[in-house]
Design a protein around this motif. Sequence first.
Motif, mmCIF file in Angstrom:
data_model
loop_
_atom_site.group_PDB
_atom_site.id
_atom_site.type_symbol
_atom_site.label_atom_id
_atom_site.label_comp_id
_atom_site.label_asym_id
_atom_site.label_seq_id
_atom_site.Cartn_x
_atom_site.Cartn_y
_atom_site.Cartn_z
ATOM 1 N N ARG A 185 8.872 21.903 -15.306
ATOM 2 C CA ARG A 185 7.920 21.007 -14.631
ATOM 3 C C ARG A 185 8.054 21.069 -13.108
ATOM 4 O O ARG A 185 7.057 21.045 -12.390
ATOM 5 C CB ARG A 185 8.099 19.576 -15.124
ATOM 6 C CG ARG A 185 7.514 19.375 -16.490
ATOM 7 C CD ARG A 185 7.289 17.890 -16.797
ATOM 8 N NE ARG A 185 6.590 17.771 -18.054
ATOM 9 C CZ ARG A 185 7.145 17.339 -19.175
ATOM 10 N NH1 ARG A 185 8.403 16.957 -19.190
ATOM 11 N NH2 ARG A 185 6.433 17.256 -20.278
ATOM 12 N N GLU A 186 9.288 21.144 -12.628
ATOM 13 C CA GLU A 186 9.494 21.206 -11.176
ATOM 14 C C GLU A 186 8.873 22.482 -10.607
ATOM 15 O O GLU A 186 8.188 22.436 -9.580
ATOM 16 C CB GLU A 186 10.976 21.160 -10.837
ATOM 17 C CG GLU A 186 11.224 21.252 -9.344
ATOM 18 C CD GLU A 186 12.682 21.340 -8.952
ATOM 19 O OE1 GLU A 186 12.914 21.518 -7.742
ATOM 20 O OE2 GLU A 186 13.561 21.251 -9.820
ATOM 21 N N HIS B 92 6.440 24.209 -11.857
ATOM 22 C CA HIS B 92 4.987 24.053 -11.968
ATOM 23 C C HIS B 92 4.458 23.188 -10.830
ATOM 24 O O HIS B 92 3.470 23.529 -10.176
ATOM 25 C CB HIS B 92 4.641 23.447 -13.337
ATOM 26 C CG HIS B 92 3.173 23.298 -13.549
ATOM 27 N ND1 HIS B 92 2.500 22.144 -13.207
ATOM 28 C CD2 HIS B 92 2.255 24.151 -14.060
ATOM 29 C CE1 HIS B 92 1.223 22.301 -13.492
ATOM 30 N NE2 HIS B 92 1.043 23.512 -14.013
ATOM 31 N N GLN B 93 5.114 22.070 -10.588
ATOM 32 C CA GLN B 93 4.667 21.155 -9.534
ATOM 33 C C GLN B 93 4.750 21.802 -8.154
ATOM 34 O O GLN B 93 3.852 21.628 -7.330
ATOM 35 C CB GLN B 93 5.486 19.868 -9.564
ATOM 36 C CG GLN B 93 5.168 19.004 -10.761
ATOM 37 C CD GLN B 93 6.152 17.854 -10.945
ATOM 38 O OE1 GLN B 93 7.205 17.806 -10.319
ATOM 39 N NE2 GLN B 93 5.802 16.927 -11.833
ATOM 40 N N ARG B 94 5.812 22.552 -7.906
ATOM 41 C CA ARG B 94 5.972 23.191 -6.598
ATOM 42 C C ARG B 94 4.858 24.208 -6.342
ATOM 43 O O ARG B 94 4.285 24.244 -5.252
ATOM 44 C CB ARG B 94 7.336 23.866 -6.489
ATOM 45 C CG ARG B 94 8.475 22.864 -6.376
ATOM 46 C CD ARG B 94 9.809 23.543 -6.324
ATOM 47 N NE ARG B 94 10.074 24.067 -4.975
ATOM 48 C CZ ARG B 94 11.166 24.749 -4.675
ATOM 49 N NH1 ARG B 94 12.074 25.007 -5.585
ATOM 50 N NH2 ARG B 94 11.345 25.183 -3.444
ATOM 51 N N SER C 162 1.918 24.359 -7.842
ATOM 52 C CA SER C 162 0.639 23.657 -7.800
ATOM 53 C C SER C 162 0.402 23.049 -6.424
ATOM 54 O O SER C 162 -0.671 23.182 -5.838
ATOM 55 C CB SER C 162 0.605 22.589 -8.886
ATOM 56 O OG SER C 162 -0.619 21.909 -8.877
#
Length: 144
Positions: A130-131, A133-135, A137
């Motif tokens: 998730r981290e 992916h968030q970075r 994005s």
Amino acid sequence: MSQKTEQLNELIAIIRDGQRFYEHAHDEIDNEQLKALLREMAEAKHQIIQALAVKVAANHEAPASSGTLVGKMRQAYADARATLSSDEEATYVAQLEEAEDRILEAFEDALESAQPDVQALLAVEMPKVRECHQRMSALSKKMQ
């Protein structure tokens, strides 16, 4: 090959696609700050692969050693777009964000259908997924 091993090896192959894509993008761009981020992301993928590979090996099976056709196609597509683009970095970042979408979706699907011991392993690795992916994005949105 057991269903558990098959599921883990599929995840390993998808994550390996991401790792190789980050390494490739790192070699294609010049921005040192972005290169550092791409190295970090490739290393995060390596760590996740290692964690999953340990579980596969514990089941007396061989961990996947290659990526997927989809991953190779995505990298070739990104190269073609970057060649035609006026902003090579933004093109690679956008494609890496899509690779992160694929990894996150694969993890979420596996979490829903995996056996309890595999679910426990995936739950431990999910924050890293998730981290990443968030970075990517956030960076993609910033570069648009």
